[in-house]
Design a protein around this motif. Structure first.
Motif, PDB file in Angstrom:
ATOM      1  N   VAL A  93       0.895  -1.107   0.157  1.00 40.55           N
ATOM      2  CA  VAL A  93      -0.013  -0.213   0.025  1.00 40.55           C
ATOM      3  C   VAL A  93       0.978   1.242  -0.038  1.00 40.55           C
ATOM      4  CG1 VAL A  93      -1.634   1.335   1.280  1.00 40.55           C
ATOM      5  CG2 VAL A  93      -1.862  -1.368   1.097  1.00 40.55           C
ATOM      6  N   VAL A  94       1.843   1.260   0.906  1.00 43.74           N
ATOM      7  CA  VAL A  94       2.754   2.436   1.096  1.00 43.74           C
ATOM      8  C   VAL A  94       3.634   2.603  -0.145  1.00 43.74           C
ATOM      9  CG1 VAL A  94       4.761   3.536   2.457  1.00 43.74           C
ATOM     10  CG2 VAL A  94       2.918   2.312   3.542  1.00 43.74           C
ATOM     11  N   ASP A  95       3.938   1.580  -0.965  1.00 42.71           N
ATOM     12  CA  ASP A  95       4.578   1.833  -2.305  1.00 42.71           C
ATOM     13  C   ASP A  95       3.771   2.446  -3.201  1.00 42.71           C
ATOM     14  OD1 ASP A  95       6.944   1.086  -0.909  1.00 42.71           O
ATOM     15  OD2 ASP A  95       6.885  -1.066  -1.695  1.00 42.71           O
ATOM     16  N   ALA A  96       2.483   2.044  -3.235  1.00 46.09           N
ATOM     17  CA  ALA A  96       1.442   2.289  -4.429  1.00 46.09           C
ATOM     18  C   ALA A  96       1.275   3.872  -3.957  1.00 46.09           C
ATOM     19  CB  ALA A  96       0.381   1.823  -4.212  1.00 46.09           C
ATOM     20  N   LEU A  97       1.090   4.353  -2.610  1.00 47.98           N
ATOM     21  CA  LEU A  97       0.941   5.778  -2.589  1.00 47.98           C
ATOM     22  C   LEU A  97       2.243   6.602  -2.865  1.00 47.98           C
ATOM     23  CD1 LEU A  97      -0.418   5.424   1.220  1.00 47.98           C
ATOM     24  CD2 LEU A  97      -1.781   6.121  -0.863  1.00 47.98           C
ATOM     25  N   ARG A  98       3.472   6.126  -2.427  1.00 51.36           N
ATOM     26  CA  ARG A  98       4.628   6.852  -2.954  1.00 51.36           C
ATOM     27  C   ARG A  98       4.777   7.006  -4.574  1.00 51.36           C
ATOM     28  NH1 ARG A  98       7.994   3.738   1.537  1.00 51.36           N
ATOM     29  NH2 ARG A  98       7.867   5.263   3.122  1.00 51.36           N
TER      30      ARG A  98
ATOM     31  N   HIS B 181       3.374  12.285 -10.018  1.00 52.90           N
ATOM     32  CA  HIS B 181       2.758  13.685  -9.925  1.00 52.90           C
ATOM     33  C   HIS B 181       1.280  13.556  -9.799  1.00 52.90           C
ATOM     34  CE1 HIS B 181       6.662  15.280 -10.049  1.00 52.90           C
ATOM     35  NE2 HIS B 181       6.720  14.519 -11.118  1.00 52.90           N
ATOM     36  N   ARG B 182       0.556  12.420  -9.659  1.00 55.66           N
ATOM     37  CA  ARG B 182      -0.939  12.272  -9.438  1.00 55.66           C
ATOM     38  C   ARG B 182      -1.487  12.914  -8.251  1.00 55.66           C
ATOM     39  NH1 ARG B 182      -2.542   8.423 -13.256  1.00 55.66           N
ATOM     40  NH2 ARG B 182      -1.056   7.068 -13.853  1.00 55.66           N
ATOM     41  N   SER B 183      -0.578  12.739  -7.096  1.00 57.97           N
ATOM     42  CA  SER B 183      -0.906  13.282  -5.813  1.00 57.97           C
ATOM     43  C   SER B 183       0.295  13.912  -5.111  1.00 57.97           C
ATOM     44  CB  SER B 183      -1.701  12.028  -4.978  1.00 57.97           C
ATOM     45  OG  SER B 183      -0.580  10.961  -4.709  1.00 57.97           O
ATOM     46  N   LYS B 184       0.042  14.479  -4.053  1.00 59.07           N
ATOM     47  CA  LYS B 184       1.059  14.728  -2.882  1.00 59.07           C
ATOM     48  C   LYS B 184       0.590  14.467  -1.825  1.00 59.07           C
ATOM     49  CE  LYS B 184       3.386  18.748  -1.087  1.00 59.07           C
ATOM     50  NZ  LYS B 184       3.622  20.223  -1.028  1.00 59.07           N
ATOM     51  N   THR B 185       0.996  13.381  -1.134  1.00 61.23           N
ATOM     52  CA  THR B 185       0.785  12.928   0.096  1.00 61.23           C
ATOM     53  C   THR B 185       0.879  13.732   1.352  1.00 61.23           C
ATOM     54  OG1 THR B 185       0.591  10.639  -0.828  1.00 61.23           O
ATOM     55  CG2 THR B 185       0.571  10.591   1.507  1.00 61.23           C
ATOM     56  N   LEU B 186      -0.283  14.093   2.090  1.00 63.20           N
ATOM     57  CA  LEU B 186       0.259  14.662   3.403  1.00 63.20           C
ATOM     58  C   LEU B 186      -0.020  13.687   4.723  1.00 63.20           C
ATOM     59  CD1 LEU B 186      -2.045  17.499   2.655  1.00 63.20           C
ATOM     60  CD2 LEU B 186       0.496  17.434   2.364  1.00 63.20           C
ATOM     61  N   ALA B 187      -0.624  12.775   4.635  1.00 64.42           N
ATOM     62  CA  ALA B 187      -0.921  11.726   5.742  1.00 64.42           C
ATOM     63  C   ALA B 187      -1.540  10.504   5.383  1.00 64.42           C
ATOM     64  CB  ALA B 187      -1.647  12.346   6.859  1.00 64.42           C
TER      65      ALA B 187
ATOM     66  N   ARG C 277      -9.058   8.510 -11.450  1.00 64.24           N
ATOM     67  CA  ARG C 277      -8.004   7.839 -12.009  1.00 64.24           C
ATOM     68  C   ARG C 277      -6.961   7.679 -11.016  1.00 64.24           C
ATOM     69  NH1 ARG C 277      -5.737   4.205 -14.914  1.00 64.24           N
ATOM     70  NH2 ARG C 277      -3.791   4.991 -15.926  1.00 64.24           N
ATOM     71  N   CYS C 278      -6.772   8.494 -10.079  1.00 63.72           N
ATOM     72  CA  CYS C 278      -5.589   8.576  -9.143  1.00 63.72           C
ATOM     73  C   CYS C 278      -6.088   7.478  -8.286  1.00 63.72           C
ATOM     74  CB  CYS C 278      -5.577   9.793  -8.548  1.00 63.72           C
ATOM     75  SG  CYS C 278      -4.160  10.145  -7.098  1.00 63.72           S
ATOM     76  N   VAL C 279      -7.091   7.390  -7.729  1.00 61.13           N
ATOM     77  CA  VAL C 279      -7.391   6.377  -6.733  1.00 61.13           C
ATOM     78  C   VAL C 279      -7.430   4.932  -7.378  1.00 61.13           C
ATOM     79  CG1 VAL C 279      -9.274   5.359  -5.225  1.00 61.13           C
ATOM     80  CG2 VAL C 279      -8.528   7.574  -5.428  1.00 61.13           C
ATOM     81  N   GLN C 280      -8.075   5.036  -8.465  1.00 52.94           N
ATOM     82  CA  GLN C 280      -8.093   3.414  -9.435  1.00 52.94           C
ATOM     83  C   GLN C 280      -6.632   3.136  -9.817  1.00 52.94           C
ATOM     84  OE1 GLN C 280      -6.989   3.122 -13.000  1.00 52.94           O
ATOM     85  NE2 GLN C 280      -7.440   0.918 -13.079  1.00 52.94           N
ATOM     86  N   CYS C 281      -5.654   3.963  -9.760  1.00 52.82           N
ATOM     87  CA  CYS C 281      -4.048   3.474 -10.203  1.00 52.82           C
ATOM     88  C   CYS C 281      -3.398   3.135  -8.753  1.00 52.82           C
ATOM     89  CB  CYS C 281      -3.261   4.808 -10.517  1.00 52.82           C
ATOM     90  SG  CYS C 281      -3.726   5.231 -12.538  1.00 52.82           S
ATOM     91  N   PHE C 282      -3.870   3.689  -7.746  1.00 56.76           N
ATOM     92  CA  PHE C 282      -3.362   3.411  -6.417  1.00 56.76           C
ATOM     93  C   PHE C 282      -3.746   1.867  -6.231  1.00 56.76           C
ATOM     94  CE2 PHE C 282      -5.123   2.727  -2.000  1.00 56.76           C
ATOM     95  CZ  PHE C 282      -3.898   2.765  -1.634  1.00 56.76           C
ATOM     96  N   LYS C 283      -5.160   1.916  -6.320  1.00 54.88           N
ATOM     97  CA  LYS C 283      -5.783   0.612  -5.977  1.00 54.88           C
ATOM     98  C   LYS C 283      -5.305  -0.617  -6.863  1.00 54.88           C
ATOM     99  CE  LYS C 283     -10.186   0.719  -4.710  1.00 54.88           C
ATOM    100  NZ  LYS C 283     -11.741   1.133  -4.645  1.00 54.88           N
ATOM    101  N   SER C 284      -5.016  -0.201  -7.980  1.00 57.79           N
ATOM    102  CA  SER C 284      -4.528  -1.334  -9.179  1.00 57.79           C
ATOM    103  C   SER C 284      -3.210  -1.880  -8.568  1.00 57.79           C
ATOM    104  CB  SER C 284      -4.716  -0.954 -10.380  1.00 57.79           C
ATOM    105  OG  SER C 284      -4.131  -1.777 -11.454  1.00 57.79           O
ATOM    106  N   ARG C 285      -2.493  -0.884  -8.387  1.00 55.53           N
ATOM    107  CA  ARG C 285      -1.009  -0.962  -8.153  1.00 55.53           C
ATOM    108  C   ARG C 285      -0.864  -1.662  -6.829  1.00 55.53           C
ATOM    109  NH1 ARG C 285       0.972   3.675  -9.541  1.00 55.53           N
ATOM    110  NH2 ARG C 285       1.899   2.935 -11.344  1.00 55.53           N
TER     111      ARG C 285
END
Length: 168
Positions: free
Chosen positions: A40-45, A51-57, A78-86
């Protein structure tokens, strides 16, 4: 079962701040070990690196994830879909369970109206394990990150003094 009402009023606004919650399929407790949480953490990073997101927490709970982020160069869905898929692909590869659904369809999002409450929202997210009865204090839960908390820790010595402070 995800509700179509979650889509009502959803807008994707570049550079807006969002809190997002996505749940594991059938509320299974999949994220209870470091290797699974790393997926999960790797997908957030990766989302930030693309440049889909900038994580704050974020906080990875056993059966769901909370994410505070700023939307960057992408559509929110699309951002959430990419995160969930990855993250699902990485989790299934780790556990030899290719093709198994990791995430429930849909997600909950809340667009924050101002930057003023970002720290408060971040603190609320990392206190989730306490409210769930998993730990007594947020710092006891290993699977969370908060930009402000970690910036402070990185810029101070163990005794709390700034790292650039001159010692006597």
């Amino acid at each position: 079962m995800p509700s179509s009402r979650l889509l009502f009023g959803r807008r994707s606004i570049r550079f807006a701040y969002y809190t997002l919650t996505t749940t594991v399929a059938k509320r299974r407790r999949l994220f209870t070990d470091e290797a699974s949480v790393k997926c999960v953490v790797d997908a957030l990073r990766q989302s930030d690196q693309e440049h889909r997101s900038k994580t704050l927490a974020w906080v990875v709970m056993p059966d769901h994830v909370h994410w505070l982020m700023q939307l960057r160069d992408d559509d929110l869905s699309r951002c959430v879909q990419c995160f969930k898929s990855r993250s699902a692909r990485a989790f299934n590869l780790l556990h030899g369970s290719e093709g198994t659904a990791v995430w429930q369809r849909g997600y909950y999002d809340h667009c924050l109206r101002s930057e003023d409450g970002l720290r408060t929202h971040a603190q609320y997210l990392i206190e989730n394990p306490v409210r769930a009865g998993l730990v007594a204090a947020p710092e006891d839960y290993p699977y969370h990150w908060n930009r402000w908390l970690h910036q402070t820790a990185a810029s101070t010595n163990k005794n709390g003094t700034p790292k650039d402070a001159v010692s006597d």
